[in-house]
Write an enzyme that holds these catalytic residues in place. Structure first.
Site, mmCIF file in Angstrom:
data_model
loop_
_atom_site.group_PDB
_atom_site.id
_atom_site.type_symbol
_atom_site.label_atom_id
_atom_site.label_comp_id
_atom_site.label_asym_id
_atom_site.label_seq_id
_atom_site.Cartn_x
_atom_site.Cartn_y
_atom_site.Cartn_z
ATOM 1 N N GLU A 1 63.198 102.354 63.582
ATOM 2 C CA GLU A 1 63.584 103.140 62.406
ATOM 3 C C GLU A 1 63.130 102.517 61.085
ATOM 4 O O GLU A 1 63.253 103.133 60.037
ATOM 5 C CB GLU A 1 65.096 103.356 62.381
ATOM 6 C CG GLU A 1 65.927 102.125 62.119
ATOM 7 C CD GLU A 1 67.418 102.428 62.125
ATOM 8 O OE1 GLU A 1 68.145 101.768 61.370
ATOM 9 O OE2 GLU A 1 67.864 103.321 62.875
ATOM 10 N N HIS B 1 59.847 101.151 60.555
ATOM 11 C CA HIS B 1 58.445 101.438 60.268
ATOM 12 C C HIS B 1 57.926 102.661 61.019
ATOM 13 O O HIS B 1 56.747 102.999 60.912
ATOM 14 C CB HIS B 1 57.572 100.225 60.623
ATOM 15 C CG HIS B 1 57.863 99.017 59.784
ATOM 16 N ND1 HIS B 1 58.719 98.011 60.187
ATOM 17 C CD2 HIS B 1 57.425 98.662 58.551
ATOM 18 C CE1 HIS B 1 58.787 97.082 59.259
ATOM 19 N NE2 HIS B 1 58.026 97.447 58.246
ATOM 20 N N GLN C 1 66.983 98.257 68.634
ATOM 21 C CA GLN C 1 67.215 98.039 70.060
ATOM 22 C C GLN C 1 68.657 97.674 70.380
ATOM 23 O O GLN C 1 69.201 98.083 71.409
ATOM 24 C CB GLN C 1 66.261 96.957 70.576
ATOM 25 C CG GLN C 1 66.256 96.822 72.092
ATOM 26 C CD GLN C 1 65.161 95.897 72.569
ATOM 27 O OE1 GLN C 1 64.051 95.908 72.060
ATOM 28 N NE2 GLN C 1 65.462 95.059 73.545
ATOM 29 N N HIS D 1 58.004 95.764 70.407
ATOM 30 C CA HIS D 1 58.085 96.518 69.162
ATOM 31 C C HIS D 1 56.727 96.475 68.477
ATOM 32 O O HIS D 1 56.273 95.394 68.095
ATOM 33 C CB HIS D 1 59.151 95.908 68.235
ATOM 34 C CG HIS D 1 60.549 96.025 68.758
ATOM 35 N ND1 HIS D 1 61.554 96.661 68.057
ATOM 36 C CD2 HIS D 1 61.116 95.609 69.913
ATOM 37 C CE1 HIS D 1 62.671 96.619 68.756
ATOM 38 N NE2 HIS D 1 62.431 95.979 69.890
ATOM 39 N N CYS E 1 55.973 97.340 65.635
ATOM 40 C CA CYS E 1 56.065 96.883 64.249
ATOM 41 C C CYS E 1 55.935 95.365 64.179
ATOM 42 O O CYS E 1 55.596 94.814 63.130
ATOM 43 C CB CYS E 1 57.372 97.343 63.604
ATOM 44 S SG CYS E 1 58.837 97.031 64.593
#
Length: 225
Positions: free
Chosen positions: A114, A116, A154, A182, A184
């Protein structure tokens, strides 16, 4: 200076993947618009982003991108935001009196960070000990998928999966471990392509060291067919 401080705080929260809420932060009017209305608005917004970046949306490869992205956001990537899509976790009496833990491992996780809006990809391992009721195996996968299809962190995802199964089964004896990459982290910022993130939530009997150890041993077993 004040604006700079706000910007630094936003970046710090995002780069450290910090969540401000155990629930997905939704506005009160989140579901007043229809899916079709949302798609139309998002399509225009994506078009504005791509145009601002200097892309030619008359090109055959790009002209359909705003609509494709809008449909993907509403119908796929973030479909789990809407409660109407929540899977019904049908439960049944444990008539065969199975009393050991049941483990569903290697459930595929596709979610979105949430901070990037980049993918989170990994595996979830879920277990419970029946206190008289059982849930269909596929429902465990569907619960994971439902809560994953949101802008997420997460830790929250792990907790939501456990809470949903505890509510459905009427027992605290539920556990979940998620191991995920992830993008990001892997594709921007530190760009560490090897690292993954592990989160866990243990309820009821799974807080006992021996039960927790048994669960972790199960999910580390090799499964080949």
């Amino acid at each position: 200076m004040k604006i700079d401080n706000i910007s630094e705080n936003i970046d710090e929260i995002g780069d450290n993947h910090v969540s401000s809420s155990a629930k997905n932060p939704l506005r009160k009017d989140a579901f007043e618009k229809t899916d079709e209305e949302k798609i139309a608005l998002i399509q225009q917004d994506v078009q504005n982003i791509l145009t601002t970046l200097g892309l030619d949306l008359e090109d055959d490869s790009l002209k359909g991108t705003p609509l494709r992205v809008a449909k993907m956001f509403v119908n796929e990537s973030f479909a789990g935001l809407h409660p109407k899509r929540k899977p019904k976790a049908s439960v049944f009496q444990n008539n065969y009196k199975y009393g050991e833990m049941l483990v569903e491992k290697n459930i595929t996780v596709y979610s979105t960070c949430e901070h990037h809006l980049l993918p989170i990809v990994g595996r979830a391992h879920v277990a419970y000990i029946s206190n008289g009721t059982v849930v269909g195996l596929s429902k465990m996968n569907r619960i994971v998928d439902y809560y994953a299809k949101r802008p997420q962190v997460q830790e929250r995802l792990t907790m939501q999966i456990v809470a949903e199964l505890q509510n459905a089964l009427g027992t605290e004896d539920v556990a979940c471990v998620i191991d995920a990459k992830h993008l990001c982290v892997n594709s921007r910022g530190i760009r560490d392509i090897e690292s993954s993130t592990v989160t866990s939530e243990f309820g009821g009997k799974f807080k006992d060291k021996s039960i927790k150890r048994e669960f972790l041993d199960y999910i580390n077993m090799d499964t080949e067919f």
